[in-house]
Scaffold this motif. Structure first.
Motif, PDB file in Angstrom:
ATOM      1  N   LYS A  34      -0.743 -10.880   3.106  1.00  0.00           N
ATOM      2  CA  LYS A  34      -0.130 -10.411   1.758  1.00  0.00           C
ATOM      3  C   LYS A  34      -1.989 -11.741   0.988  1.00  0.00           C
ATOM      4  O   LYS A  34      -2.108 -11.502   0.393  1.00  0.00           O
ATOM      5  CB  LYS A  34       0.530 -11.525   1.555  1.00  0.00           C
ATOM      6  CG  LYS A  34       0.455 -11.347   0.180  1.00  0.00           C
ATOM      7  CD  LYS A  34       0.985  -9.280  -0.509  1.00  0.00           C
ATOM      8  CE  LYS A  34       1.534  -9.383  -0.323  1.00  0.00           C
ATOM      9  NZ  LYS A  34       2.227  -7.514  -0.634  1.00  0.00           N
ATOM     10  N   THR A  67       4.184 -13.042   7.233  1.00  0.00           N
ATOM     11  CA  THR A  67       4.052 -11.932   5.760  1.00  0.00           C
ATOM     12  C   THR A  67       2.292 -12.735   4.966  1.00  0.00           C
ATOM     13  O   THR A  67       2.459 -12.182   3.972  1.00  0.00           O
ATOM     14  CB  THR A  67       5.175 -11.863   4.827  1.00  0.00           C
ATOM     15  OG1 THR A  67       6.125 -12.842   4.972  1.00  0.00           O
ATOM     16  CG2 THR A  67       6.509 -11.380   6.403  1.00  0.00           C
ATOM     17  N   THR A  94       3.387  -8.098  -5.411  1.00  0.00           N
ATOM     18  CA  THR A  94       1.825  -6.706  -6.135  1.00  0.00           C
ATOM     19  C   THR A  94       0.713  -8.393  -7.270  1.00  0.00           C
ATOM     20  O   THR A  94       1.818  -9.544  -7.429  1.00  0.00           O
ATOM     21  CB  THR A  94       2.130  -5.943  -6.863  1.00  0.00           C
ATOM     22  OG1 THR A  94       2.955  -6.053  -7.788  1.00  0.00           O
ATOM     23  CG2 THR A  94       2.476  -5.284  -5.580  1.00  0.00           C
ATOM     24  N   ILE A 145       8.183 -11.036   0.574  1.00  0.00           N
ATOM     25  CA  ILE A 145       7.133 -11.887   0.089  1.00  0.00           C
ATOM     26  C   ILE A 145       5.812  -9.700   0.311  1.00  0.00           C
ATOM     27  O   ILE A 145       4.722  -9.820  -0.061  1.00  0.00           O
ATOM     28  CB  ILE A 145       6.478 -12.383   1.249  1.00  0.00           C
ATOM     29  CG1 ILE A 145       7.147 -13.255   1.207  1.00  0.00           C
ATOM     30  CG2 ILE A 145       4.685 -12.783   1.418  1.00  0.00           C
ATOM     31  CD1 ILE A 145       7.296 -14.173  -0.443  1.00  0.00           C
ATOM     32  N   PRO A 146       6.285  -8.748   1.305  1.00  0.00           N
ATOM     33  CA  PRO A 146       5.946  -8.447   1.336  1.00  0.00           C
ATOM     34  C   PRO A 146       5.646  -7.150   0.420  1.00  0.00           C
ATOM     35  O   PRO A 146       4.537  -5.923  -0.148  1.00  0.00           O
ATOM     36  CB  PRO A 146       5.919  -7.175   2.605  1.00  0.00           C
ATOM     37  CG  PRO A 146       6.976  -8.558   3.599  1.00  0.00           C
ATOM     38  CD  PRO A 146       8.114  -9.333   2.192  1.00  0.00           C
ATOM     39  N   GLU A 166      -5.003  -9.407   1.712  1.00  0.00           N
ATOM     40  CA  GLU A 166      -4.708  -8.655   0.416  1.00  0.00           C
ATOM     41  C   GLU A 166      -4.885  -8.626  -0.581  1.00  0.00           C
ATOM     42  O   GLU A 166      -5.807  -8.398  -1.338  1.00  0.00           O
ATOM     43  CB  GLU A 166      -3.349  -8.074   0.909  1.00  0.00           C
ATOM     44  CG  GLU A 166      -3.013  -7.071  -0.822  1.00  0.00           C
ATOM     45  CD  GLU A 166      -1.867  -5.968  -0.647  1.00  0.00           C
ATOM     46  OE1 GLU A 166      -1.251  -6.314  -2.016  1.00  0.00           O
ATOM     47  OE2 GLU A 166      -0.785  -7.041   0.054  1.00  0.00           O
TER      48      GLU A 166
END
Length: 474
Positions: A176, A172, A394, A390-391, A179
């Motif tokens: 992230k 995870t 933002t 965690i997911p 991302e």
């Protein structure tokens, strides 16, 4: 005799036992003597399954050696297999913290297995003249080799689950990090502006730390798979068959799926708790690093308006009974608390291991209790962090962008080109005026706009130093 009970005997005399209980007199006395934690060993299914595996391996070895009649051995093995599948767990009622170096746990297992085996053969519970908890179920064994072997196997099983949960959590963080790969931010040392990095780099480090700890745990598991099974009382193997240790470990490997191996020196292995201390130290390492990660998450998400506010944690519940709209970082906070517990458990394990005397450590029950709780709670903490926090994180991208370009930390990238002294002066001017390093450097004619654009390009700010060299005329 009151209705619903049966009478059993031990060296202290008679004792009433519930008629429908698979456990017997030794277990009843242990329940009376050790009301410590308010719980029972049944709270650790891995320990119960491991006890059953050890007893099944012992019965199979004794059958193979001709020491146990086939019908009795088969009944004992069947009972062990049922327990290993999770049946009869409510019969394991002794407190995990107990005097006697684990004898009460071993006797609880012996009695449950004996009475279930009697039932399989069509005899009433308590018919110990047919199958006896000690003469048959505990044949060729001692608490001093059964209990530590079962504990080690249970720890390895629980450790494997923690390692799996860590892999998910690391995944995870890696997702992230991808991302956030292009999101610039200011790194910090001693909570002060340092130099630029990406938010993706920051999250990558958390995944790397977890993966390192997974490797250390796997190493610790290997040490736990050395067993003193067959050493009986103090490691000399008294009352045991010469081939029993080899056969029992081989059958335990088959039953458990773990490569259990006989200890090189059974006397040493019976008294040595070094593998437990090693595991505890690694679990402390896991806890410390996981807690540090959660401290970071709480810090960079602080605010939302008066803190760092670089990321936003997913809101999972209202944060205050008096402050409307407040949302707290409750998932990192609960992981912090698990870490504090694990660190405390490490001290318990350390002191208990140190307190061993001569040929046996009498304090393995509290070692097992501490380690099994640490493993269980760390796994739950990793799962909670991976699914509830965690997911959903933002990035506050606009805020991060502004903070990078306002930071005096950018001047570090200019130092190789304009010198430390000029860079220091530039930093002081930026701090005093609120203007950017780039504007002040261009205005002073220290570098051209094109040169500044190249030097302060994001990939030059966050990559390897060897890629940050920019050709600047003298």
């Amino acid at each position: 005799m009151p209705q619903g009970t049966r009478i059993e005997h031990d060296l202290l005399g008679e004792k009433e036992v519930p008629a429908d209980a698979y456990y017997g007199v030794h277990t009843v006395r242990a329940v009376e003597n050790f009301a410590i934690t308010g719980s029972a060993i049944a709270q650790f299914p891995d320990l119960i399954a491991s006890l059953a595996a050890v007893k099944e391996a012992a019965a199979t070895a004794n059958l193979e050696l001709g020491l146990l009649a086939p019908d009795l051995a088969e009944a004992i093995i069947t009972a062990c297999q049922e327990i290993g599948r999770g049946r009869h767990s409510d019969q394991f009622v002794v407190d995990p913290v107990q005097g006697g170096a684990g004898t009460s746990t071993n006797m609880n297992a012996n009695e449950v297995i004996a009475n279930r085996a009697l039932e399989i053969l069509g005899h009433p519970r308590g018919s110990y003249e047919v199958i006896h908890p000690l003469d048959h179920v505990n044949l060729g064994q001692s608490t001093n080799d059964v209990y530590p072997t079962a504990v080690r196997l249970a720890l390895v099983t629980s450790l494997r689950r923690l390692v799996d949960s860590q892999a998910v959590l690391a995944g995870t963080f890696t997702a992230k990090a991808a991302e956030f790969g292009a999101v610039l931010k200011i790194g910090r040392t001693q909570l002060q502006d340092a130099v630029p990095m990406t938010l993706g780099q920051e999250f990558t480090t958390y995944a790397v730390m977890i993966e390192e700890d997974r490797q250390r745990l796997t190493e610790a598991a290997s040490l736990l798979l050395e067993a003193n099974l067959g050493g009986t009382a103090i490691g000399t193997g008294i009352n045991g068959h010469p081939r029993y240790a080899e056969l029992a470990c081989a059958h335990l490997t088959r039953i458990s799926g773990e490569p259990v191996r006989p200890a090189g020196d059974f006397i040493e292995a019976t008294q040595d708790c070094g593998a437990f201390v090693q595991l505890s130290g690694v679990l402390k390492r896991v806890a410390v690093k996981l807690s540090k990660t959660c401290n970071d998450l709480r810090l960079i998400s602080s605010g939302p308006t008066a803190g760092l506010g670089e990321i936003v944690l997913p809101p999972v519940q209202a944060g205050s009974s008096i402050m409307p709209g407040k949302v707290n970082p409750v998932i990192p906070e609960v992981v912090n608390q698990v870490a504090f517990e694990v660190i405390g458990n490490d001290l318990t394990v350390t002191m208990a291991a140190e307190a061993g005397q001569l040929q046996l450590n009498a304090f393995e029950p509290v070692i097992a209790y501490s380690l099994l709780r640490s493993l269980t709670h760390l796994r739950a903490a990793c799962d909670t962090l991976a699914t509830r926090c965690i997911p959903g994180i933002t990035a506050n991208r606009e805020h991060l962008h502004d903070s990078v370009h306002r930071s005096i930390g950018l001047v570090t990238a200019l130092a190789p080109h304009i010198g430390y002294t000029a860079s220091t002066t530039l930093a002081g001017q930026a701090l005093a005026t609120g203007r950017t390093i780039k504007d002040l450097a261009a205005e002073a004619g220290l570098l051209t706009v094109d040169q500044l654009d190249t030097i302060l390009r994001p990939e030059n700010l966050t990559g390897h130093p060897s890629r940050n060299t920019v050709a600047v005329p003298p």
